[in-house]
Design an enzyme around this catalytic site. Structure first.
Site, mmCIF file in Angstrom:
data_model
loop_
_atom_site.group_PDB
_atom_site.id
_atom_site.type_symbol
_atom_site.label_atom_id
_atom_site.label_comp_id
_atom_site.label_asym_id
_atom_site.label_seq_id
_atom_site.Cartn_x
_atom_site.Cartn_y
_atom_site.Cartn_z
ATOM 1 N N TYR A 35 0.806 -1.403 0.015
ATOM 2 C CA TYR A 35 -0.018 0.236 0.024
ATOM 3 C C TYR A 35 0.954 0.880 -0.013
ATOM 4 C CZ TYR A 35 -3.674 -2.958 1.022
ATOM 5 O OH TYR A 35 -4.916 -4.146 1.037
ATOM 6 N N ILE A 265 2.862 -2.858 4.529
ATOM 7 C CA ILE A 265 2.962 -1.175 4.204
ATOM 8 C C ILE A 265 4.530 -0.570 4.359
ATOM 9 C CG2 ILE A 265 0.802 -1.182 6.001
ATOM 10 C CD1 ILE A 265 2.067 -0.254 8.064
ATOM 11 N N HIS A 266 4.991 -1.252 4.046
ATOM 12 C CA HIS A 266 6.342 -0.573 4.034
ATOM 13 C C HIS A 266 7.086 -1.711 3.237
ATOM 14 C CE1 HIS A 266 10.229 0.400 5.398
ATOM 15 N NE2 HIS A 266 10.260 1.717 5.468
ATOM 16 N N ASP A 313 -0.634 -40.312 -1.658
ATOM 17 C CA ASP A 313 -1.549 -40.350 -2.380
ATOM 18 C C ASP A 313 -2.161 -39.051 -2.664
ATOM 19 O OD1 ASP A 313 -3.033 -38.859 -0.394
ATOM 20 O OD2 ASP A 313 -4.595 -40.074 0.761
#
Length: 332
Positions: A35, A265-266, A313
């Protein structure tokens, strides 16, 4: 023996179909969504020119104070027209429908020639939120199409939609919301759903802790609903971004839970988060060996076998192939 081989083969094909559908969620990489306040010219230019992140999000919502919302939406549109973000996909986070600002965001961002790759709709709590957003997008994109031609994202692909679940009500209704969001597929492809941990915790009156045990049920419920609807789940931000050991720990845990990526945010969080959503060299080597052995056993009509003391499996094959799909994005 032929009958046994045929049954094993049919089961193998059924799981292969399921694997192909689910792995598509992982190969559309959104390991880190960064962001950036849309009105902050310096930070946006740095994200475009210097940061190798899967998604750069031009934020018009939480990162922008009320008095600068108009500036943020105008700058977001301007950045899309002028800046080259390299390999990064570009998203725009709108304001929530409940704020009354969403319509203005849509009109400003989606009226111009160059559009974002992704639109993020936050704080979705009801089908009405999706319906309002869809109607606004249809109206604006129709007018834009008449002026600029076909609708596609900045990278020339179909526009993508990501929604955010940030409340108890949103989580309870998430399945219906995801179905409704998929109905907008003529305009946008729903490719992800994001969990807003801090808003959710506040909504349910939970006390935040370093290990987020108070959000364990919500996060696992969120992942389950996203996977059931074949939508990539993106985990919450780590607000303590300066503690890179915590950022890394949270990202590793998110992958273990089944998340496809994490919000950040960074810029310092980019490397530890994106690396956490890639398999290790050991995981890749073991996955290759497991797939090789499984194909050998399939040819012999054997559906399950022991590998390093563990029963293998079809579900194990599914996981191994998912690891190999992700390994294609590992640095060489």
């Amino acid at each position: 023996m032929l009958k046994r081989t045929g049954i094993a083969r049919r089961a193998f094909l059924a799981w292969t179909k399921r694997w192909n559908t689910s792995v598509a969620e992982e190969t559309n990489r959104k390991r880190a969504v960064l962001y950036v306040p849309a009105h902050d010219q310096r930070k946006v230019e740095k994200a475009a020119q210097e940061i190798d992140v899967d998604v750069v999000c031009l934020d018009c919502e939480d990162a922008v104070v009320e008095g600068r919302k108009e500036e943020a939406r105008k700058k977001a549109s301007e950045h899309l027209q002028k800046l080259n973000f390299g390999r990064s996909e570009v998203a725009v986070r709108l304001n929530a429908v409940s704020t009354g600002l969403c319509g203005r965001d849509v009109r400003e961002v989606f009226s111009n020639r160059v559009l974002p790759d992704i639109v993020i709709l936050p704080k979705v709590e009801s089908l009405d939120d999706i319906q309002y957003f869809k109607s606004r997008m249809e109206s604006v994109l129709q007018l834009r199409d008449d002026k600029h031609g076909g609708v596609s994202g900045k990278r020339g692909k179909k526009l993508q939609l990501m929604i955010k679940c940030e409340s108890a009500r949103g989580l309870v209704q998430l399945g219906s919301i995801l179905e409704k969001a998929k109905e907008a597929s003529s305009l946008l492809e729903l490719t992800g759903c994001m969990f807003g941990g801090y808003d959710y915790a506040a909504d349910v009156h939970a006390i935040r802790t370093d290990h987020a045990t108070e959000l364990l049920f919500a996060r696992q419920n969120f992942v389950t609903q996203c996977r059931a609807h074949r939508v990539a789940p993106i985990d919450m931000i780590c607000i303590d971004y300066k503690d890179l050991s915590r950022v890394k720990r949270e990202a590793i845990e998110a992958r273990q839970f089944g998340f496809s990526g994490k919000q950040i945010i960074h810029p310092s969080s980019v490397e530890p988060v994106q690396n956490a959503f890639l398999p290790t060299t050991k995981e890749v080597e073991e996955a290759k060996e497991l797939v090789r052995l499984f194909e050998e056993k399939q040819a012999e009509g054997i559906g399950a076998f022991l590998y390093k003391g563990v029963m293998v499996d079809l579900p194990m094959l599914y996981q191994a192939r998912a690891i190999l799909a992700l390994s294609k994005h590992m640095p060489t």
